[in-house]
Motif scaffolding. Structure first.
Motif, mmCIF file in Angstrom:
data_model
loop_
_atom_site.group_PDB
_atom_site.id
_atom_site.type_symbol
_atom_site.label_atom_id
_atom_site.label_comp_id
_atom_site.label_asym_id
_atom_site.label_seq_id
_atom_site.Cartn_x
_atom_site.Cartn_y
_atom_site.Cartn_z
ATOM 1 N N UNK A 74 2.994 6.421 14.773
ATOM 2 C CA UNK A 74 3.948 5.403 15.198
ATOM 3 C C UNK A 74 3.869 4.167 14.302
ATOM 4 N N UNK A 75 4.978 3.440 14.269
ATOM 5 C CA UNK A 75 5.031 2.152 13.589
ATOM 6 C C UNK A 75 6.132 1.319 14.219
ATOM 7 N N UNK A 76 6.143 0.041 13.892
ATOM 8 C CA UNK A 76 7.221 -0.831 14.338
ATOM 9 C C UNK A 76 6.868 -1.763 15.481
ATOM 10 N N UNK A 77 5.666 -1.635 16.015
ATOM 11 C CA UNK A 77 5.267 -2.537 17.083
ATOM 12 C C UNK A 77 5.073 -3.959 16.573
ATOM 13 N N UNK A 78 4.885 -4.895 17.501
ATOM 14 C CA UNK A 78 4.675 -6.272 17.113
ATOM 15 C C UNK A 78 4.804 -7.189 18.304
ATOM 16 N N UNK A 79 4.904 -8.483 18.002
ATOM 17 C CA UNK A 79 5.036 -9.504 19.038
ATOM 18 C C UNK A 79 6.409 -10.140 18.948
ATOM 19 N N UNK A 80 7.093 -10.214 20.082
ATOM 20 C CA UNK A 80 8.412 -10.833 20.131
ATOM 21 C C UNK A 80 8.519 -11.675 21.390
ATOM 22 N N UNK A 81 9.500 -12.548 21.408
ATOM 23 C CA UNK A 81 9.784 -13.314 22.609
ATOM 24 C C UNK A 81 10.722 -12.524 23.508
ATOM 25 N N UNK A 82 10.699 -12.867 24.776
ATOM 26 C CA UNK A 82 11.589 -12.221 25.729
ATOM 27 C C UNK A 82 13.033 -12.329 25.248
ATOM 28 N N UNK A 83 13.756 -11.223 25.400
ATOM 29 C CA UNK A 83 15.127 -11.161 24.919
ATOM 30 C C UNK A 83 15.256 -10.603 23.509
ATOM 31 N N UNK A 84 14.151 -10.466 22.834
ATOM 32 C CA UNK A 84 14.176 -9.953 21.468
ATOM 33 C C UNK A 84 14.247 -8.438 21.412
ATOM 34 N N UNK A 85 14.218 -7.929 20.197
ATOM 35 C CA UNK A 85 14.346 -6.489 19.963
ATOM 36 C C UNK A 85 13.261 -5.995 19.009
#
Length: 124
Positions: free
Chosen positions: A6-17
């Motif tokens: 897998x790849x593509x994980x990370x940290x985002x704010x609510x409402x993000x993609x």
């Protein structure tokens, strides 16, 4: 035996993609139903979405319907999970998994092969 990464994980704010990808190797990708599962701290691993071998059937957990979309590209041996309008409760380690049986509502027990997981963190 198929290997999954897998790849593509990370940290985002609510409402993000975010868009997760899972690349398979060592097997005939088109012969597997593919699924995405997630596990939050202190909770059991739960199914998020699944897609059949030819993309003709999909499954989504109620909690992600209308926000997440699963797709696959058999020519690239890759399955994707597009995650939109992310919420803090989506925070978890997301796992890609493969199984060769009949397509059905996914469960942890029915999937034979698993990736290492990718962390998704959604902040409010």
């Amino acid at each position: 035996q198929v290997q999954l990464k897998e790849s593509g994980g990370g940290s985002v704010q609510a409402g993000g993609s975010l868009r997760l990808s899972c690349v398979a190797s060592g097997g005939i990708f088109s012969s597997y139903n593919m699924g995405w599962f997630r596990q939050a701290p202190g909770k059991e691993r739960e199914p998020v979405a699944a897609i059949s071998r030819n993309s003709g059937n999909t499954y989504y957990a109620d909690s992600v319907k209308g926000r997440f979309a699963i797709s696959r590209d058999n020519a690239k041996n890759t399955v994707y999970l597009q995650m939109n309008n992310l919420k803090p409760e989506d925070t978890a380690v997301y796992y890609c998994a493969a199984e060769r049986g009949l397509f059905r509502v996914p469960s942890h027990a029915s999937y034979d092969y698993w990736g290492q997981g990718t962390q998704v963190t959604v902040s409010s």
